[in-house]
Design an enzyme around this catalytic site. Structure first.
Site, PDB file in Angstrom:
ATOM      1  N   LYS A  31      11.397  21.118  21.154  1.00 15.74           N
ATOM      2  CA  LYS A  31      12.604  20.860  22.000  1.00 15.74           C
ATOM      3  C   LYS A  31      12.361  21.757  22.613  1.00 15.74           C
ATOM      4  CE  LYS A  31      14.432  16.327  20.947  1.00 15.74           C
ATOM      5  NZ  LYS A  31      15.743  16.904  20.395  1.00 15.74           N
ATOM      6  N   ARG A  72      16.031  26.844  15.880  1.00 12.43           N
ATOM      7  CA  ARG A  72      16.702  25.962  15.405  1.00 12.43           C
ATOM      8  C   ARG A  72      16.323  26.174  13.708  1.00 12.43           C
ATOM      9  NH1 ARG A  72      20.684  21.069  16.628  1.00 12.43           N
ATOM     10  NH2 ARG A  72      21.868  21.880  15.186  1.00 12.43           N
ATOM     11  N   ASN A  79      13.159  24.048  18.800  1.00 10.06           N
ATOM     12  CA  ASN A  79      14.336  22.918  18.052  1.00 10.06           C
ATOM     13  C   ASN A  79      12.756  22.505  18.082  1.00 10.06           C
ATOM     14  OD1 ASN A  79      14.958  21.519  16.524  1.00 10.06           O
ATOM     15  ND2 ASN A  79      17.122  20.859  18.138  1.00 10.06           N
ATOM     16  N   HIS A 139      32.749  16.984  16.010  1.00  9.21           N
ATOM     17  CA  HIS A 139      31.360  16.927  15.796  1.00  9.21           C
ATOM     18  C   HIS A 139      31.335  14.991  16.285  1.00  9.21           C
ATOM     19  CE1 HIS A 139      27.306  17.701  17.840  1.00  9.21           C
ATOM     20  NE2 HIS A 139      26.787  16.853  16.872  1.00  9.21           N
ATOM     21  N   LEU A 140      31.486  14.572  16.950  1.00  7.93           N
ATOM     22  CA  LEU A 140      30.877  13.817  16.542  1.00  7.93           C
ATOM     23  C   LEU A 140      30.327  12.484  17.620  1.00  7.93           C
ATOM     24  CD1 LEU A 140      34.900  11.362  17.434  1.00  7.93           C
ATOM     25  CD2 LEU A 140      33.829  12.959  14.787  1.00  7.93           C
ATOM     26  N   GLU A 194      24.678  23.028  21.793  1.00  4.71           N
ATOM     27  CA  GLU A 194      23.544  24.164  20.501  1.00  4.71           C
ATOM     28  C   GLU A 194      22.527  25.092  20.841  1.00  4.71           C
ATOM     29  OE1 GLU A 194      23.828  19.722  18.511  1.00  4.71           O
ATOM     30  OE2 GLU A 194      23.959  20.711  17.034  1.00  4.71           O
ATOM     31  N   ILE A 251      29.992  11.366  21.494  1.00  4.68           N
ATOM     32  CA  ILE A 251      30.738  10.412  21.562  1.00  4.68           C
ATOM     33  C   ILE A 251      32.167  11.210  21.723  1.00  4.68           C
ATOM     34  CG2 ILE A 251      32.540   8.861  19.661  1.00  4.68           C
ATOM     35  CD1 ILE A 251      29.759   8.607  18.274  1.00  4.68           C
ATOM     36  N   GLY A 252      32.821  11.989  21.235  1.00  2.00           N
ATOM     37  CA  GLY A 252      33.410  12.605  21.588  1.00  2.00           C
ATOM     38  C   GLY A 252      32.816  13.526  22.797  1.00  2.00           C
ATOM     39  N   GLU A 253      32.544  13.813  23.672  1.00  2.00           N
ATOM     40  CA  GLU A 253      32.970  14.585  24.822  1.00  2.00           C
ATOM     41  C   GLU A 253      33.462  13.141  25.457  1.00  2.00           C
ATOM     42  OE1 GLU A 253      28.908  16.442  25.922  1.00  2.00           O
ATOM     43  OE2 GLU A 253      29.384  17.343  24.037  1.00  2.00           O
ATOM     44  N   ARG A 271      24.707   6.580   9.062  1.00  2.00           N
ATOM     45  CA  ARG A 271      25.452   7.745   7.511  1.00  2.00           C
ATOM     46  C   ARG A 271      26.466   6.736   7.239  1.00  2.00           C
ATOM     47  NH1 ARG A 271      23.764  13.001   9.560  1.00  2.00           N
ATOM     48  NH2 ARG A 271      21.687  12.805  10.150  1.00  2.00           N
ATOM     49  N   HIS A 299      25.858  21.293  11.831  1.00  2.00           N
ATOM     50  CA  HIS A 299      26.270  21.529  12.903  1.00  2.00           C
ATOM     51  C   HIS A 299      27.014  22.126  13.282  1.00  2.00           C
ATOM     52  CE1 HIS A 299      26.413  16.260  12.770  1.00  2.00           C
ATOM     53  NE2 HIS A 299      25.503  17.128  13.154  1.00  2.00           N
TER      54      HIS A 299
HETATM   55  P1  ADP Z   1      22.767  12.875  18.332  1.00  2.00           P
HETATM   56  O1  ADP Z   1      22.582  14.006  19.174  1.00  2.00           O
HETATM   57  O2  ADP Z   1      24.016  12.990  17.080  1.00  2.00           O
HETATM   58  O3  ADP Z   1      22.027  11.893  18.133  1.00  2.00           O
HETATM   59  P2  ADP Z   1      24.923  12.568  20.695  1.00  2.00           P
HETATM   60  O4  ADP Z   1      25.653  13.561  20.381  1.00  2.00           O
HETATM   61  O5  ADP Z   1      23.844  12.061  21.537  1.00  2.00           O
HETATM   62  O6  ADP Z   1      23.486  12.254  19.054  1.00  2.00           O
HETATM   63  O7  ADP Z   1      26.105  11.029  20.779  1.00  2.00           O
HETATM   64  C1  ADP Z   1      25.180  10.055  20.446  1.00  2.00           C
HETATM   65  C2  ADP Z   1      26.212   8.623  20.406  1.00  2.00           C
HETATM   66  O8  ADP Z   1      27.464   8.786  21.406  1.00  2.00           O
HETATM   67  C3  ADP Z   1      26.299   7.074  21.077  1.00  2.00           C
HETATM   68  O9  ADP Z   1      27.089   6.445  19.464  1.00  2.00           O
HETATM   69  C4  ADP Z   1      25.717   6.977  21.842  1.00  2.00           C
HETATM   70  O10 ADP Z   1      26.965   5.807  22.137  1.00  2.00           O
HETATM   71  C5  ADP Z   1      27.829   7.702  22.013  1.00  2.00           C
HETATM   72  N1  ADP Z   1      28.012   8.467  23.848  1.00  2.00           N
HETATM   73  C6  ADP Z   1      27.198   8.251  24.343  1.00  2.00           C
HETATM   74  N2  ADP Z   1      27.310   8.253  25.613  1.00  2.00           N
HETATM   75  C7  ADP Z   1      28.483   6.857  25.880  1.00  2.00           C
HETATM   76  C8  ADP Z   1      30.049   6.759  26.669  1.00  2.00           C
HETATM   77  N3  ADP Z   1      29.676   7.230  27.952  1.00  2.00           N
HETATM   78  N4  ADP Z   1      30.371   6.309  26.006  1.00  2.00           N
HETATM   79  C9  ADP Z   1      30.809   5.882  25.046  1.00  2.00           C
HETATM   80  N5  ADP Z   1      29.931   6.494  24.145  1.00  2.00           N
HETATM   81  C10 ADP Z   1      29.014   7.639  24.003  1.00  2.00           C
END
Ligand code: ADP
Length: 398
Positions: free
Chosen positions: A14, A91, A7, A208-209, A383, A333-335, A241, A180
């Site tokens: 990466k 990627r 990537n 996907h958050l 991914e 965020i989603g996980e 965004r 995504h």
């Molecule tokens: P990207 O890959 O798009 O840069 P990520 O998938 O790593 O982003 O997500 C980053 C977001 O996930 C940030 O807003 C971070 O605060 C949130 N996040 C990561 N771990 C936690 C957690 N344990 N609780 C709440 N939010 C989290």
């Protein structure tokens, strides 16, 4: 098969070496500050200790060679020779409407990716640099491209067309592409497994958050609508965004603050979303959640708007799909953010969503109650694994 997933960013590379049969990560790492002073290299072989060093990385060719030399190194390497690596999976951000699947990288495919660069001027050229660097460092090894956009190439015309003169689509390919794709495809497949169903018989909404964020309606394993659009700026509110907005706002702000269009777009990309709405409190969900709980009105405003927009998209996609078996949350965020999942699911009661608070707070995979009409999952995305698996498919079908 052993696939090296790469990537490539403008100053980073990466990588992850994956044994696809067992889905095992054999080694991973990254090169940072390529072409800038203070190059840095990190490498972690599975079961071994992490290696880190500061090393000058004048360009991506040097970085790719360092990766290969390390992977094959007699002491810290994980393969004896390059012959053990079956392919490199890259990627690539934008495949336009040309790439409906991952593709074997021959001269023609590379030319097509170059042609798509007009649609992703910041990303595709850099991705191509990564491809060329790997071709040089590993002559004779197959290269495959997986695209952020290709999963969404199944969108029907009514979902991908914008309400603008048709000639801009015909002549200039202005349309919704969505991004995504690897993540949505991967978690939709994992969700079908959790449901115990053939993916062809499922209707799933994937959320996907992460910092960037998008929602996809997946019908029978195919993306039928997605919230990101011509660029990743469209859709739900993200870390920085803005998501969807009335385009006249751009003109209004440019006039009022004497900004160029690109300055306004910079604000919409980098200073908006959660960051802008919270009056620049933070882009990070953890900070914002803490502030929300402490009663901070800036955080409360931002998170309510964030959850509201997601609820709106999920409702719309439930209608598009004509029913929903599962809603799946993924990415940072989603996980992890049970707080945000709760805020969103509280807005989905009308659809029959019922969250199991204990399972949600534990971040279990299944987080809805047995009585919930729609199953809700929190599933980690992967991914790189998706790219590796797509690479294998391409090689199998050649
Ligand atoms: P990207 O890959 O798009 O840069 P990520 O998938 O790593 O982003 O997500 C980053 C977001 O996930 C940030 O807003 C971070 O605060 C949130 N996040 C990561 N771990 C936690 C957690 N344990 N609780 C709440 N939010 C989290």
């Amino acid at each position: 098969m052993k696939v090296l997933v790469v990537n490539c960013g403008s100053s980073s590379l990466k990588f992850r070496l994956i044994e696809t049969d067992s889905r095992e990560v054999i080694a991973k790492g990254l090169c940072e500050r390529i072409g800038i002073d203070g190059g840095h290299f990190e490498y972690s072989p599975a079961g071994g200790s992490k290696l880190e060093k500061d090393i000058d990385l004048p360009n991506h060719d040097v970085a790719a060679k360092l990766v290969i030399d390390t992977l094959t190194d007699a002491e810290v390497g994980v393969v004896k020779s390059l012959d053990e690596i079956d392919a490199v999976g890259h990627r690539i951000v934008h495949g336009g409407d040309k790439f409906k699947h991952a593709a074997y990288l021959d001269d023609e495919a590379i030319k097509e990716i170059e042609a798509c660069a007009a649609l992703a001027p910041l990303h595709n050229p850099v991705n191509l640099i990564g491809i060329r660097a790997c071709q040089k460092a590993m002559p004779g090894t197959a290269n495959v491209a997986a695209f952020d956009t290709s999963f969404h190439q199944t969108l029907p015309e009514e979902a991908y067309l914008y309400g603008i003169p048709y000639e801009y689509y015909k002549n200039d390919k202005v349309r919704r592409y969505g991004f995504h794709g690897m993540s949505h495809e991967y978690v939709a497949a994992e969700t079908a497994k959790e449901l115990g169903k053939d993916i062809k018989d499922t209707k799933i909404i994937t959320c996907h958050l992460g910092n960037g964020a998008s929602i996809t309606a997946v019908d029978g394993g195919k993306s039928v609508d997605t919230s990101m659009g011509f660029t990743p700026l469209d859709g739900i509110i993200m870390g920085t965004r803005c998501g969807s907005l009335d385009p006249e706002i751009i003109n209004f702000l440019a006039g009022k603050y004497n900004m160029s269009i690109s300055e306004v777009l910079d604000t919409l990309n980098k200073k908006s979303g959660l960051y802008g709405l919270s009056d620049y409190l933070s882009t990070d969900m953890r900070d914002l959640t803490d502030a929300y709980k402490a009663g901070d009105e800036n955080a409360i405003r931002a998170l309510k708007a964030y959850a509201y927009r997601i609820v709106k998209y999920v409702g719309a996609y439930a209608t598009v799909l004509g029913g929903v078996d599962a809603i799946t949350f993924t990415a940072g965020i989603g996980e992890h953010s049970f707080f945000i999942r709760k805020l969103i699911c509280d807005g989905l009661g009308f659809l029959g969503v019922e969250l199991d608070d204990t399972a949600n707070n534990n971040c279990d995979i299944l987080i809805s109650t047995p009585a919930s009409k729609i199953k809700v999952y929190a599933i980690p995305t992967d991914e790189e694994m998706s790219i590796a698996l797509q690479t294998v498919e391409v090689l199998k079908n050649r």
